[in-house]
Design an enzyme around this catalytic site. Structure first.
Site, PDB file in Angstrom:
ATOM      1  N   CYS A 232       0.965  -1.599   0.210  1.00 44.33           N
ATOM      2  CA  CYS A 232      -0.157  -0.064  -0.392  1.00 44.33           C
ATOM      3  C   CYS A 232       0.945   1.307   0.051  1.00 44.33           C
ATOM      4  O   CYS A 232       2.255   1.039  -0.622  1.00 44.33           O
ATOM      5  CB  CYS A 232      -0.396   0.464   1.116  1.00 44.33           C
ATOM      6  SG  CYS A 232      -0.209  -0.199   2.848  1.00 44.33           S
ATOM      7  N   GLY A 233       0.553   1.973   0.816  1.00 37.02           N
ATOM      8  CA  GLY A 233       1.362   3.060   1.013  1.00 37.02           C
ATOM      9  C   GLY A 233       3.116   3.220   1.766  1.00 37.02           C
ATOM     10  O   GLY A 233       3.755   3.292   1.760  1.00 37.02           O
TER      11      GLY A 233
END
Length: 273
Positions: A232-233
């Site tokens: 993800c981030g």
């Protein structure tokens, strides 16, 4: 397979279990820029699980990095956590950072951990007991980390997987970030995604801060017999996608790319699409 979530009703009925510990894994700020509906309250008796500081490697240049097993063990003991503790973890956004806290316990070898489905908003909406958070000290726990390295992937392993295609890499970021149609919320990162990864935005798996029913999740989540890797981030919402696969009964090996896009997006030599 043991279900990774519990309902607020279940938690309310088990509040007095002697070995139950409730952890509040809410983050003060989040990259999704979502404001919590309920602020300055916690579930009665909850202990604050500080992902950003106590339960991250603060020496790392990357956010939310996995702490060493020794550091995790020490911080868990300070919260009064024992090897036989049953842990329910929640956050103030419904399902967000609580999934990361769940995964941290899993990778440290603790099986008796669950995420509260709907989190603090669902609890408060049922008018169950809340209180103002207070700094408390707890009797030192006896928690021992039993680190499971197979649940964790490095950028080198992700790079290798681009050519081997041994595992499926799932990116939990929003579609516009995955496609590189918007700038990243963190400064200095390239836009796009890791070659060969597929996009399952974590927000598509939730409704009103709770996981969708199993049959609806099964329609969204592609399945085959390959191991699953999650990104993800910064390694937080990747854990939401991972839990969703657990909820549909998927038994494939699963691991999180801890550096996620914050690491990959800033290294120019790494390929992107």
């Amino acid at each position: 397979m043991k279900k990774p979530i519990v309902s607020v009703k279940w938690l309310h009925e088990h509040l007095n279990d002697p070995d139950l510990i409730i952890l509040d894994a809410s983050q003060q700020v989040n990259q999704a820029k979502v404001e919590p509906q309920f602020q300055d309250i916690q579930i009665k008796g909850a202990r604050y699980f500080d992902i950003k500081n106590e339960f991250s490697d603060t020496d790392s240049p990357l956010p939310n990095t996995l702490p060493s097993p020794e550091a995790f063990e020490k911080a868990a003991r300070k919260l009064g956590i024992n090897n036989d503790s049953k842990i329910v973890v929640y956050d103030s956004l419904g399902i967000f950072s609580s999934a990361r806290a769940w995964w941290l316990f899993k990778i440290m070898g603790h099986e008796n951990v669950w995420v509260l489905d709907g989190g603090l908003p669902e609890w408060a909406n049922h008018a169950y007991t809340v209180e103002k958070p207070e700094k408390r000290h707890y009797a030192l726990g006896n928690f021992v980390s039993k680190f499971k390295p197979e649940l964790f992937k490095t950028k080198e392993q992700i790079l290798e997987n681009i050519s081997t295609k041994e595992a499926v890499l799932i990116d939990a970021r929003s579609e516009d970030r995955f496609l590189g149609e918007t700038t990243e919320p963190r400064a200095g990162l390239r836009s796009g995604h890791i070659p060969g990864s597929i996009n399952i935005p974590y927000s598509n798996l939730l409704k009103d801060g709770k996981f969708l029913p199993k049959d609806e999740l099964a329609k969204i989540l592609p399945q085959n017999d390959k191991p699953l890797l999650f990104s993800c981030g910064s390694g937080v919402t990747a854990c939401i996608d991972l839990i969703a696969y657990e909820l549909i009964g998927n038994n494939n090996p699963k691991a999180v790319y801890d550096g996620s896009w914050t690491e990959w997006g800033q290294i120019d030599s790494l390929p992107i699409e």
